[in-house]
Motif scaffolding. Structure first.
Motif, short mmCIF file in Angstrom:
data_model
loop_
_atom_site.label_atom_id
_atom_site.label_comp_id
_atom_site.label_asym_id
_atom_site.label_seq_id
_atom_site.Cartn_x
_atom_site.Cartn_y
_atom_site.Cartn_z
N LYS A 176 57.97 29.08 90.41
CA LYS A 176 58.99 29.07 89.36
C LYS A 176 59.15 30.48 88.81
O LYS A 176 58.20 31.24 88.71
CB LYS A 176 58.57 28.12 88.24
CG LYS A 176 58.56 26.66 88.68
CD LYS A 176 58.24 25.75 87.52
CE LYS A 176 58.27 24.29 87.94
NZ LYS A 176 57.95 23.38 86.83
N GLU A 219 65.28 30.20 97.35
CA GLU A 219 64.71 30.70 96.11
C GLU A 219 65.18 32.12 95.80
O GLU A 219 65.55 32.44 94.67
CB GLU A 219 63.18 30.65 96.21
CG GLU A 219 62.48 30.94 94.91
CD GLU A 219 60.97 30.77 95.06
OE1 GLU A 219 60.31 30.63 94.03
OE2 GLU A 219 60.49 30.81 96.20
N GLN A 236 68.97 32.32 94.87
CA GLN A 236 69.19 31.75 93.53
C GLN A 236 68.62 32.65 92.45
O GLN A 236 69.21 32.80 91.37
CB GLN A 236 68.57 30.34 93.46
CG GLN A 236 68.99 29.53 92.25
CD GLN A 236 70.46 29.10 92.31
OE1 GLN A 236 71.35 29.95 92.07
NE2 GLN A 236 70.71 27.85 92.60
N ARG A 237 67.48 33.26 92.72
CA ARG A 237 66.90 34.17 91.73
C ARG A 237 67.86 35.32 91.43
O ARG A 237 68.07 35.69 90.26
CB ARG A 237 65.57 34.73 92.23
CG ARG A 237 64.83 35.60 91.21
CD ARG A 237 63.75 36.46 91.87
NE ARG A 237 64.30 37.39 92.83
CZ ARG A 237 64.94 38.52 92.50
NH1 ARG A 237 65.13 38.84 91.23
NH2 ARG A 237 65.42 39.31 93.45
N GLY A 273 66.21 22.61 97.72
CA GLY A 273 67.19 23.34 96.92
C GLY A 273 68.63 22.96 97.17
O GLY A 273 69.54 23.50 96.54
N TYR A 313 66.29 26.03 91.09
CA TYR A 313 65.44 26.33 92.24
C TYR A 313 65.08 25.07 93.03
O TYR A 313 65.25 23.94 92.55
CB TYR A 313 64.17 27.05 91.78
CG TYR A 313 64.47 28.40 91.19
CD1 TYR A 313 64.91 29.44 92.00
CD2 TYR A 313 64.34 28.62 89.81
CE1 TYR A 313 65.21 30.68 91.46
CE2 TYR A 313 64.64 29.86 89.26
CZ TYR A 313 65.07 30.88 90.09
OH TYR A 313 65.38 32.11 89.55
#
Length: 775
Positions: A3, A107, A110-111, A167, A380
């Motif tokens: 996370k 991940e 999206q980050r 995701g 996420y």
């Protein structure tokens, strides 16, 4: 996967957004732990959209219309595509997990979006999760053969749970195109030929994907495709022309889409085909008039892959710039794969050919769905570690569900001499190219399916019989299209040693699906010749067909004592088939489409018009009985084919079990029906056989006279009942006058008084019959 904490920039942006909310909501933090959650749980989504739009540049807005295909990028593209995300020029991706370039792409992308882009708007990840993610269920056409909405709802729910672990929050399903042409490869993805059955099952799929709460992190936004008329492509040729009169479009092809939207379906995909000479991707009639103005749809519309640019070879757009103009003005909110919007919308806006108000509407439609999915709270992958993912993907519970689903999809077409079910004391010769084919049993559109997880038939049969029988095996053919006869001798030798032959053939998975249409739908390769050789042994012969469409069976049907259609059953095909073949469960599937005698009968469907000279069994002469040099009219003049006749090989709704059912005592609550009223239709169904089995009772209606010609039958309801031997049950259907509505020549939906016939039946060609008057 781990996370990520919120960055200062993201927190600041969300606090700014929260400041625009009504004072009471912004200051009331009793139900929220962070301002981020406060924003996402505020009921007035439209105010959040308005605030985001006010902060976005033109290029950021156009970026929200861009859906990029990750599978088309290589390692050299990574820097530029991540920079595009960073600049807010990408709305989402499809096919992310197919690339080995970056195993943590979900991940990482999206980050970048939520922490480094100007407004932190999350990406939307979509994928073709069609009949399962890694736990593969039967193909949709097979699932439709269950006539069981709960089965389909559960399968979609499991697919959503698995996909969201990685995701993915958007699926390009359900495919609710009506198709009357089994030559079309994509019929495998449909739910059949009937608008009512497709509507009911399509809604179940939407509910399974989306749940009752889109903000649930296990939900996927559903996408109804392909709008509209794709299943009517001429000759069954994919991507081709469709000509559908508007009345037929509204009564047959559109109802499943309307039902899905009424159930909350969040997105719609355009069709590749032309509809009445206009590419679906450039049709304001479809997307503005019907979808938005008439139906009030407030989700977003996405083009199919490359469909915007394909308006150029269609001869509808001059070039990419013209294609962008046509698609944007037709109401295509999001462009899949191609980048014509990014390149040309700014120019088109400068020239007054597309307005910022139109752009804002398209962006709002997309943001609305992202907000409903609560992507700001759950951006996420749901599985935050490999161990957590392994607990979700292909769990024992999911595999059991896939097995039970497959068992309900098998359609027993023939069972002479009661060859099925098999008996455990028998020696069974298993022969055929699909008996041990772990990849082929999965079917079309299985991007995440892997044959190494398939449970195949041969070991399942051996596990079923244990020490009580013997399972012999010879493939006979290496694959379904194999033309070599070199394996025939060994197959026949094995067959002669057995008490019964089980032939497992049909089509490899690659022969159906997108772009995989067939003009000749007979058993491919040398399969018919192999079956003929097996039949010469005189041994009882049962056939299991795996295929994405009905097949022309010709003499093979006569040579086989029993035939079961298994479609492509998915991961758990082997154990499911073993259970049904050995009678642990009686087959309960019913055909969701009409099975033709041969390709020359296509298109063929049960709800056809009678014509001025309807064929009967005795008003024409078949081709092999026509004398030489006879008078022109001697063979008869009726609507038939001299070589195929006027009936299908198997009718819509048809399917046998290991038991028998009797229908009796048809009753109507009244012989008259008011235009604002309803009546009940009931009948008694009795299991007259010796095994517990499931019957699907079907309600059909015919409007005898209308202002336009009406179909010979229309499905108006169905009920699945399971009865023990000797057990009876009363089935009851409620028929409302509104169920009899149709569109007249003026495109008005009307209910016309008159005489009607009604049937409670096991299929579309038989049943108990009565009548009533609508007044």
């Amino acid at each position: 996967m781990k996370k990520h904490p919120l960055t200062v920039g993201v927190m600041a942006g969300l606090l700014s957004l929260a400041a625009t909310l009504p004072l009471q909501a912004a200051n009331d933090t009793s139900n929220f732990s962070t301002p981020r959650q406060q924003v996402l749980q505020q009921e007035d989504i439209e105010s959040q959209i308005e605030h985001l739009l006010a902060q976005m540049s033109i290029h950021e807005k156009i970026g929200q219309l861009a859906l990029r295909d990750w599978g088309t990028f290589g390692a050299s593209d990574m820097k530029s595509i991540k920079q595009a995300v960073r600049e807010g020029r990408v709305s989402g991706f499809l096919n992310v997990n197919f690339s080995a370039v970056d195993k943590n792409a979900f991940e990482e992308l999206q980050r970048i979006a939520v922490e480094e882009s100007p407004l932190g708007i999350p990406l939307l990840f979509g994928q073709d999760v069609i009949h399962g993610y890694e736990t593969i269920f039967p193909i949709p056409l097979g699932q439709a053969a269950s006539w069981n909405p709960e089965l389909i709802r559960n399968g979609a729910r499991i697919a959503a749970q698995e996909a969201s672990a990685d995701g993915i929050r958007w699926t390009f399903a359900p495919m609710i195109d009506i198709s009357r042409d089994p030559r079309w490869g994509r019929i495998a993805e449909t739910l059949g030929e009937d608008p009512l059955l497709t509507s009911i099952l399509g809604v179940a799929m939407v509910e399974g994907f989306q749940t009752s709460n889109l903000a649930d992190p296990t939900s996927l936004a559903a996408c109804g495709k392909h709008f509209a008329g794709y299943g009517a492509a001429e000759g069954g040729r994919d991507y081709n022309s469709a000509y559908i009169p508007e009345r037929l479009l509204r009564d047959i092809y559109l109802p499943p889409f309307k039902a899905g939207i009424d159930a909350g379906m969040q997105s719609i995909m355009s069709t590749y085909s032309t509809l009445n000479d206009v590419p679906g991707t450039g049709s304001p009639f479809l997307f503005k008039q019907i979808l938005r103005d008439e139906w009030g749809f407030d989700g977003f519309v996405v083009s199919d892959w490359n469909a915007v640019m394909e308006m150029v070879p269609h001869g509808f757009a001059r070039n990419a710039r013209h294609a962008a103009n046509l698609a944007a003005n037709a109401g295509i909110d999001m462009e899949m794969h191609t980048d014509t919007y990014e390149k040309f919308l700014p120019q088109l806006m400068d020239e007054g050919k597309f307005s910022e108000a139109q752009l804002d509407t398209a962006v709002a439609n997309i943001l609305r769905v992202k907000l409903r999915l609560d992507l700001w709270n759950h951006p996420y992958p749901r599985a935050q570690s490999e161990a957590e993912r392994e607990q979700i993907i292909r769990s024992a519970q999911f595999l059991d569900a896939a097995k039970e689903a497959a068992k309900e999809t098998f359609v027993l077409l023939k069972n002479d001499k009661k060859v099925l079910p098999l008996k455990k004391g028998q020696t069974v010769a298993v022969i055929g190219p699909l008996a041990e084919a772990p990849h082929e049993q999965l079917g079309t559109w299985i991007y995440n399916g892997d044959k190494k997880h398939s449970r195949t038939l041969l070991p399942a049969l051996r596990a079923m019989v244990g020490d009580e029988g013997e399972i012999l095996y010879a493939a006979g053919l290496d694959y379904s299209r194999d033309m070599s006869t070199r394996g025939f001798k060994a197959a026949v030798k094995v067959a002669r040693k057995a008490d019964v032959i089980l032939y497992v053939g049909g089509e490899e998975s690659i022969l159906s699906g997108e772009g995989h249409s067939r003009g000749d739908i007979r058993l491919p390769g040398a399969q018919a010749e192999l079956v003929a050789e097996l039949a010469k042994t005189g041994k009882p012969l049962a056939m299991v067909l795996m295929a994405g469409r009905p097949l022309q069976l010709d003499e093979t049907l006569e040579q086989a004592d029993a035939v079961m259609m298994a479609w492509h059953p998915g991961t758990m095909a082997g154990p499911a088939l073993a259970d049904v073949l050995y009678g642990e469960t009686s087959p309960s599937g019913r055909l969701p489409l009409t099975w033709p005698v041969g390709a020359g009968q296509i298109p063929i469907y049960y709800n056809h018009l009678a014509t001025g000279r309807p064929a009967t069994d005795d008003n024409y002469t078949r081709i092999d009985r026509i004398g030489q040099e006879v008078f022109q009219h001697q063979p008869g003049n009726s609507s038939n084919l001299l070589d195929y006749g006027h009936k299908p090989l198997f009718p819509f709704g048809y399917g046998l079990t290991y038991s028998d059912f009797a229908y009796a005592d048809l009753e109507l609550s009244s012989t008259t029906l008011d235009v604002n009223g309803q009546l009940t239709v009931s009948a008694t169904i009795t299991n007259t056989g010796k095994r517990t089995a499931t019957e699907t009772a079907q309600l059909y209606v015919r409007d005898l006279v209308g202002s336009v010609s009406r179909p010979v039958r229309e499905l108006k309801g169905f009920e699945r009942i399971t009865l023990a031997p000797g057990e009876s049950q009363r089935v009851q259907f409620t028929l409302a006058a509104s169920d009899l509505a149709f569109h007249n020549a003026q495109m008005e939906q009307v209910i016309e008084p008159g005489e009607f016939r009604v049937w409670v039946a096991p299929d579309a060609q038989s049943g108990l019959e009565s009548g009533f008057t609508l007044r």
